[in-house]
Design a protein around this motif. Sequence first.
Motif, PDB file in Angstrom:
ATOM      1  N   ARG A  92       0.830  -1.200   0.000  1.00 15.37           N
ATOM      2  CA  ARG A  92       0.000   0.000   0.000  1.00 15.37           C
ATOM      3  C   ARG A  92       0.869   1.256   0.000  1.00 15.37           C
ATOM      4  O   ARG A  92       1.864   1.338   0.721  1.00 15.37           O
ATOM      5  N   GLU A  93       0.485   2.237  -0.804  1.00 14.30           N
ATOM      6  CA  GLU A  93       1.206   3.505  -0.856  1.00 14.30           C
ATOM      7  C   GLU A  93       0.589   4.487   0.139  1.00 14.30           C
ATOM      8  O   GLU A  93      -0.630   4.657   0.182  1.00 14.30           O
ATOM      9  N   ILE A  94       1.453   5.132   0.929  1.00 17.37           N
ATOM     10  CA  ILE A  94       1.013   6.139   1.879  1.00 17.37           C
ATOM     11  C   ILE A  94       1.896   7.373   1.721  1.00 17.37           C
ATOM     12  O   ILE A  94       2.897   7.354   0.994  1.00 17.37           O
ATOM     13  N   GLY A  95       1.537   8.450   2.388  1.00 15.78           N
ATOM     14  CA  GLY A  95       2.315   9.673   2.303  1.00 15.78           C
ATOM     15  C   GLY A  95       3.392   9.733   3.382  1.00 15.78           C
ATOM     16  O   GLY A  95       3.172   9.333   4.527  1.00 15.78           O
ATOM     17  N   VAL A  96       4.571  10.211   3.007  1.00 12.55           N
ATOM     18  CA  VAL A  96       5.665  10.457   3.945  1.00 12.55           C
ATOM     19  C   VAL A  96       6.138  11.889   3.726  1.00 12.55           C
ATOM     20  O   VAL A  96       6.362  12.304   2.584  1.00 12.55           O
ATOM     21  N   SER A  97       6.249  12.644   4.793  1.00 13.24           N
ATOM     22  CA  SER A  97       6.692  14.038   4.659  1.00 13.24           C
ATOM     23  C   SER A  97       7.677  14.373   5.771  1.00 13.24           C
ATOM     24  O   SER A  97       7.680  13.728   6.829  1.00 13.24           O
ATOM     25  N   HIS A  98       8.508  15.371   5.518  1.00 15.78           N
ATOM     26  CA  HIS A  98       9.420  15.855   6.555  1.00 15.78           C
ATOM     27  C   HIS A  98       9.850  17.271   6.196  1.00 15.78           C
ATOM     28  O   HIS A  98       9.841  17.659   5.018  1.00 15.78           O
ATOM     29  N   PRO A  99      10.206  18.087   7.206  1.00 16.43           N
ATOM     30  CA  PRO A  99      10.711  19.434   6.908  1.00 16.43           C
ATOM     31  C   PRO A  99      11.972  19.358   6.060  1.00 16.43           C
ATOM     32  O   PRO A  99      12.756  18.413   6.195  1.00 16.43           O
ATOM     33  N   ARG A 100      12.134  20.324   5.187  1.00 13.42           N
ATOM     34  CA  ARG A 100      13.300  20.338   4.306  1.00 13.42           C
ATOM     35  C   ARG A 100      14.597  20.298   5.121  1.00 13.42           C
ATOM     36  O   ARG A 100      14.818  21.112   6.019  1.00 13.42           O
ATOM     37  N   HIS A 104      14.889  13.035   9.469  1.00 10.38           N
ATOM     38  CA  HIS A 104      14.616  12.243  10.671  1.00 10.38           C
ATOM     39  C   HIS A 104      13.282  12.624  11.306  1.00 10.38           C
ATOM     40  O   HIS A 104      12.727  11.856  12.100  1.00 10.38           O
ATOM     41  N   ALA A 105      12.739  13.792  10.962  1.00 10.85           N
ATOM     42  CA  ALA A 105      11.467  14.261  11.533  1.00 10.85           C
ATOM     43  C   ALA A 105      10.304  13.895  10.615  1.00 10.85           C
ATOM     44  O   ALA A 105       9.382  14.680  10.414  1.00 10.85           O
ATOM     45  N   TYR A 106      10.345  12.693  10.064  1.00  9.51           N
ATOM     46  CA  TYR A 106       9.335  12.283   9.091  1.00  9.51           C
ATOM     47  C   TYR A 106       7.977  12.061   9.769  1.00  9.51           C
ATOM     48  O   TYR A 106       7.890  11.728  10.953  1.00  9.51           O
ATOM     49  N   ARG A 107       6.927  12.228   8.963  1.00 13.19           N
ATOM     50  CA  ARG A 107       5.564  11.994   9.427  1.00 13.19           C
ATOM     51  C   ARG A 107       4.780  11.306   8.316  1.00 13.19           C
ATOM     52  O   ARG A 107       5.057  11.509   7.136  1.00 13.19           O
ATOM     53  N   PHE A 108       3.806  10.501   8.726  1.00 10.98           N
ATOM     54  CA  PHE A 108       3.000   9.756   7.772  1.00 10.98           C
ATOM     55  C   PHE A 108       1.649  10.414   7.560  1.00 10.98           C
ATOM     56  O   PHE A 108       1.124  11.102   8.437  1.00 10.98           O
TER      57      PHE A 108
END
Length: 287
Positions: A92-100, A104-108
């Motif tokens: 399953r594909e989900i979203g991963v984001s983090h500040p530029r 290490h501060a990734y969020r789903f």
Amino acid sequence: MGWDEFLVLWCAVWGVLALVGCTMALAGVSGPQRTVRLTGRIEQVRESRHGGSRKGGIPVVVTYRDPVSGQEATVTNDGERGEMITAAWEGREIGVSHPRGRPHAYRFSDRPERPGRGLGRPGCALFLVYVGLVVLAAVEQGWPWALIGFGGPCALYAAAHLPGTVRARRERLSGLAAMDTVPGRVVAVLKDVSIDQDDGHAWTTITPVVSFTTREGTAVTAHCTSHLADPADAYGREVTVHYTPADPADFTLDRAAEQRSQGQDVTFNALMVLVLAATAVAGVVFL
């Protein structure tokens, strides 16, 4: 400070914040625009511990490709990592984001997200300016202006979205009718106890976890928060799962109840349009 001065100050402060936010968005330096948004893939779904907590969602292992190094990164959703993953299966594909600059501060997020424009907070600030102006008009010109100021625009907004609600209802009913049906099983019941810091009152949240395999052979694990009788004692229970083949995260244990709720949503929205319009008309009458 009187009410007039306070409301003028209120509008000025929020107006400045809205202007600053819009300027940052136009310059491309707002928070959402400085967030790196990627697409991750669930590689492994770990077992939910019966009696454990729902915090963090279904435990998963996710991989995504780092855009800077080009290497593949492997992470988990342990701890506070953005949205809870409430439905998971391998692939399953989900979203991963983090500040530029801070991978290490990734969020789903439950789904891959498009880059934001950074206009959410400025829009909220503009709305608060409008609220202040309506209240100011009501204080200076009379309370009927509050009915007109809030009822009129809200009625127009609700009326503009009513056709979309009706269209979404038709699409949802069509989707429910096309769902496949497979057997499932409650593989865990999660329990969270929260305590109110003010009065010490405690309340318990029960979250059953359902496992089922689609006709295509995809093993799905998901939180089930509705349409399950006596959820606290549901561990090990066999259930019937209706799911959307294109998106197994869209499932229900009671298709008939879902179909009834769609009609209730449209009725509620239509009543809101009538109530808000009547509020605005009442304000005009009382002027």
